[in-house]
Design a protein around this motif. Structure first.
Motif, PDB file in Angstrom:
ATOM      1  N   ILE A 242      -6.638  15.245 107.898  1.00  0.00           N
ATOM      2  CA  ILE A 242      -7.178  14.210 107.016  1.00  0.00           C
ATOM      3  C   ILE A 242      -6.880  12.828 107.576  1.00  0.00           C
ATOM      4  O   ILE A 242      -7.769  11.962 107.646  1.00  0.00           O
ATOM      5  CB  ILE A 242      -6.606  14.369 105.591  1.00  0.00           C
ATOM      6  N   LEU A 243      -5.619  12.607 107.975  1.00  0.00           N
ATOM      7  CA  LEU A 243      -5.261  11.281 108.500  1.00  0.00           C
ATOM      8  C   LEU A 243      -6.095  10.928 109.723  1.00  0.00           C
ATOM      9  O   LEU A 243      -6.504   9.766 109.895  1.00  0.00           O
ATOM     10  CB  LEU A 243      -3.773  11.240 108.858  1.00  0.00           C
ATOM     11  N   ASN A 244      -6.362  11.901 110.558  1.00  0.00           N
ATOM     12  CA  ASN A 244      -7.155  11.638 111.760  1.00  0.00           C
ATOM     13  C   ASN A 244      -8.631  11.402 111.452  1.00  0.00           C
ATOM     14  O   ASN A 244      -9.377  10.986 112.344  1.00  0.00           O
ATOM     15  CB  ASN A 244      -6.992  12.780 112.755  1.00  0.00           C
ATOM     16  N   SER A 245      -9.040  11.665 110.218  1.00  0.00           N
ATOM     17  CA  SER A 245     -10.425  11.423 109.824  1.00  0.00           C
ATOM     18  C   SER A 245     -10.549  10.177 108.946  1.00  0.00           C
ATOM     19  O   SER A 245     -11.627   9.893 108.433  1.00  0.00           O
ATOM     20  CB  SER A 245     -10.977  12.640 109.071  1.00  0.00           C
ATOM     21  N   CYS A 246      -9.432   9.467 108.750  1.00  0.00           N
ATOM     22  CA  CYS A 246      -9.438   8.251 107.939  1.00  0.00           C
ATOM     23  C   CYS A 246      -9.338   7.012 108.825  1.00  0.00           C
ATOM     24  O   CYS A 246      -9.135   7.108 110.034  1.00  0.00           O
ATOM     25  CB  CYS A 246      -8.299   8.282 106.921  1.00  0.00           C
ATOM     26  N   ASP A 247      -9.487   5.854 108.207  1.00  0.00           N
ATOM     27  CA  ASP A 247      -9.556   4.604 108.957  1.00  0.00           C
ATOM     28  C   ASP A 247      -8.382   3.676 108.706  1.00  0.00           C
ATOM     29  O   ASP A 247      -8.016   2.884 109.569  1.00  0.00           O
ATOM     30  CB  ASP A 247     -10.869   3.875 108.614  1.00  0.00           C
ATOM     31  N   ILE A 248      -7.763   3.773 107.524  1.00  0.00           N
ATOM     32  CA  ILE A 248      -6.649   2.894 107.158  1.00  0.00           C
ATOM     33  C   ILE A 248      -5.651   3.711 106.348  1.00  0.00           C
ATOM     34  O   ILE A 248      -6.042   4.500 105.468  1.00  0.00           O
ATOM     35  CB  ILE A 248      -7.126   1.683 106.320  1.00  0.00           C
ATOM     36  N   GLY A 249      -4.364   3.519 106.622  1.00  0.00           N
ATOM     37  CA  GLY A 249      -3.315   4.110 105.797  1.00  0.00           C
ATOM     38  C   GLY A 249      -2.690   3.033 104.922  1.00  0.00           C
ATOM     39  O   GLY A 249      -2.526   1.891 105.356  1.00  0.00           O
TER      40      GLY A 249
ATOM     41  N   GLU B 110       4.053   9.380 109.656  1.00  0.00           N
ATOM     42  CA  GLU B 110       2.847  10.203 109.766  1.00  0.00           C
ATOM     43  C   GLU B 110       1.636   9.345 110.104  1.00  0.00           C
ATOM     44  O   GLU B 110       0.790   9.736 110.931  1.00  0.00           O
ATOM     45  CB  GLU B 110       2.602  10.976 108.462  1.00  0.00           C
ATOM     46  N   TYR B 111       1.529   8.179 109.479  1.00  0.00           N
ATOM     47  CA  TYR B 111       0.435   7.268 109.828  1.00  0.00           C
ATOM     48  C   TYR B 111       0.529   6.877 111.302  1.00  0.00           C
ATOM     49  O   TYR B 111      -0.477   6.791 112.005  1.00  0.00           O
ATOM     50  CB  TYR B 111       0.485   6.001 108.968  1.00  0.00           C
ATOM     51  N   GLY B 112       1.745   6.609 111.759  1.00  0.00           N
ATOM     52  CA  GLY B 112       1.933   6.234 113.155  1.00  0.00           C
ATOM     53  C   GLY B 112       1.552   7.359 114.094  1.00  0.00           C
ATOM     54  O   GLY B 112       0.941   7.130 115.139  1.00  0.00           O
ATOM     55  N   ARG B 113       1.918   8.592 113.740  1.00  0.00           N
ATOM     56  CA  ARG B 113       1.552   9.744 114.565  1.00  0.00           C
ATOM     57  C   ARG B 113       0.023   9.821 114.719  1.00  0.00           C
ATOM     58  O   ARG B 113      -0.498  10.140 115.795  1.00  0.00           O
ATOM     59  CB  ARG B 113       2.074  11.026 113.925  1.00  0.00           C
ATOM     60  N   ALA B 114      -0.690   9.538 113.624  1.00  0.00           N
ATOM     61  CA  ALA B 114      -2.150   9.605 113.633  1.00  0.00           C
ATOM     62  C   ALA B 114      -2.794   8.352 114.208  1.00  0.00           C
ATOM     63  O   ALA B 114      -4.022   8.320 114.373  1.00  0.00           O
ATOM     64  CB  ALA B 114      -2.658   9.836 112.206  1.00  0.00           C
ATOM     65  N   GLY B 115      -1.994   7.314 114.514  1.00  0.00           N
ATOM     66  CA  GLY B 115      -2.556   6.069 115.031  1.00  0.00           C
ATOM     67  C   GLY B 115      -3.380   5.323 113.998  1.00  0.00           C
ATOM     68  O   GLY B 115      -4.372   4.663 114.331  1.00  0.00           O
ATOM     69  N   LEU B 116      -2.962   5.417 112.722  1.00  0.00           N
ATOM     70  CA  LEU B 116      -3.699   4.757 111.641  1.00  0.00           C
ATOM     71  C   LEU B 116      -3.216   3.316 111.463  1.00  0.00           C
ATOM     72  O   LEU B 116      -2.013   3.088 111.307  1.00  0.00           O
ATOM     73  CB  LEU B 116      -3.481   5.485 110.319  1.00  0.00           C
ATOM     74  N   PRO B 117      -4.106   2.343 111.458  1.00  0.00           N
ATOM     75  CA  PRO B 117      -3.701   0.998 111.055  1.00  0.00           C
ATOM     76  C   PRO B 117      -3.212   1.050 109.617  1.00  0.00           C
ATOM     77  O   PRO B 117      -3.827   1.713 108.772  1.00  0.00           O
ATOM     78  CB  PRO B 117      -4.985   0.181 111.192  1.00  0.00           C
ATOM     79  N   THR B 118      -2.130   0.353 109.323  1.00  0.00           N
ATOM     80  CA  THR B 118      -1.424   0.589 108.063  1.00  0.00           C
ATOM     81  C   THR B 118      -1.098  -0.697 107.328  1.00  0.00           C
ATOM     82  O   THR B 118      -0.743  -1.709 107.942  1.00  0.00           O
ATOM     83  CB  THR B 118      -0.125   1.374 108.345  1.00  0.00           C
TER      84      THR B 118
END
Length: 380
Positions: free
Chosen positions: A260-267, A282-290
């Motif tokens: 799910i995180l890898n299919s999202c754009d912002i955490g 977890e956001y960092g692992r997925a490379g999500l801007p947060t």
């Protein structure tokens, strides 16, 4: 070669919370040549058991109240059978650990304190002061909690260490492709947090009301336990009030979080208080801007704003502005996502932190408290 230390980690449940996930990570990953890690849940089991490594021996007490005599006897017998040397108590399981340690073989009790509310006066301290003299050491997940343990529990600083949570490589796996989620690419905002008051979802919903006025394609995905019925009903009322029905989806507890995180754009994490949130790792692992609130150790994980956007808690306006900024700028999203990914892998990797845990265990049992590191913060 000396025998590995027998360390029993104790939690109240195996529900999908941050405290419980830390306990599972530790028993799974502590080096077996130095620690024989075991796990006890005092009240009930839960979904995190599925992630427990096969080599970990475990016990469930099914206790009905804090000082359930039958449960305590069961724990004491297990400690004797397994020759447990250290009870590593997470959160409120401290109290049953202290009682069990009164009996032979008299294991040392270490308390792992996770709740950021303690440091801001959210709970009474007298029960903790009552048992403080029986604690051999305290691991605090942020510096405020370490200071609280020294000041409020009157523990010497030599017994209290700040130790951050860490990114577990054990759960690295490729995400599923083509996962079906509400919303559209470029507009999905995800919040990974159990539905409970400290996570302050109402302010997040207020912010979403402001966000969709400027970015009507935005969609908020809420991942986490929905067991708090009253809190969930309040959120549903707010969604109706702000007419957000087409912009907010409850996904509940999920086993495919990384997909799910890898299919999202912002955490986003909008907590009113925190200890050290695993969600940001977890956001960092997925490379999500947060985007996260400036509470607990959130500023440290987001590198004080260099690896994400920090806002004040309970500020829907600031939160909305930050979310809109990222929604409107793919370049900013890419920049913050890369920064956070690099930061958490470099600073919060498991190897350094696990080594320090082992060193502290060995030092406490050896009575060499002067050799215990004064800080458990990983080197950058």
């Amino acid at each position: 070669m000396p025998e590995p230390l027998a360390v029993l980690h104790i939690t109240d449940t195996m529900q999908a919370g941050g405290l419980e996930r830390v306990a599972v990570n530790l028993v799974n990953l502590l080096p077996p040549d130095r620690c024989r890690a075991l796990l006890c849940s005092t009240r009930r089991d839960g979904p995190l058991l599925e992630g427990l490594a096969p080599h970990v021996m475990r016990l469930t007490l099914w206790r009905r109240h804090r000082f359930d005599v039958q449960a305590i006897n069961k724990l004491v017998n297990f400690i004797r059978e397994q020759n447990i040397q250290i009870l590593h108590a997470h959160g409120p399981s401290l109290f049953i650990a202290v009682v069990a340690a009164i009996f032979a073989p008299f294991p040392a009790v270490i308390w792992h304190v996770h709740s950021g509310r303690l440091a801001i006066g959210g709970r009474s301290t007298w029960p903790y002061r009552l048992v403080a003299r029986r604690i051999k050491g305290v691991f605090a997940v942020n510096q405020d909690l370490a200071d609280w343990a020294c000041q409020k529990l009157h523990l010497p600083s030599s017994k209290v260490w700040y130790v951050p949570n860490f990114l577990s490589e054990d759960h690295e796996r490729k995400p599923e492709k083509n996962i079906n989620l509400p919303g559209r690419d470029g507009g999905r905002i995800v919040c990974l947090a159990n539905l409970r008051p400290l996570k302050d979802h109402p302010t997040l919903l207020q912010a979403m009301d402001l966000v969709i006025r400027q970015a009507s394609y935005a969609h908020l995905l809420l991942i986490g336990s929905t067991s708090n019925t009253a809190y969930l009903e309040n959120l549903q009322r707010l969604i109706s009030k702000y007419q957000l029905g087409k912009h907010v989806s409850f996904l509940g507890h999920r086993d495919d979080v990384m997909s799910i995180l890898n299919s999202c754009d912002i955490g986003v994490l909008n907590s009113s208080s925190e200890g050290f949130p695993l969600t940001l790792l977890e956001y960092g692992r997925a490379g999500l801007p947060t985007v996260a609130t400036r509470v607990g150790q959130c500023p440290e994980v987001l590198d004080d704003g260099r690896a994400g956007i920090l806002v004040q808690p309970r500020s829907p306006t600031q939160l909305a502005e930050a979310l809109v900024e990222l929604l409107r700028s793919p370049d900013r999203r890419e920049y913050f996502g890369k920064q956070l990914n690099c930061h958490v892998h470099e600073k919060f990797n498991q190897h350094h932190v696990l080594e320090r845990f082992c060193l502290c265990y060995e030092s406490i049992l050896g009575g060499q408290k002067d050799t215990i590191p004064s800080s458990l913060e990983p080197s950058p």
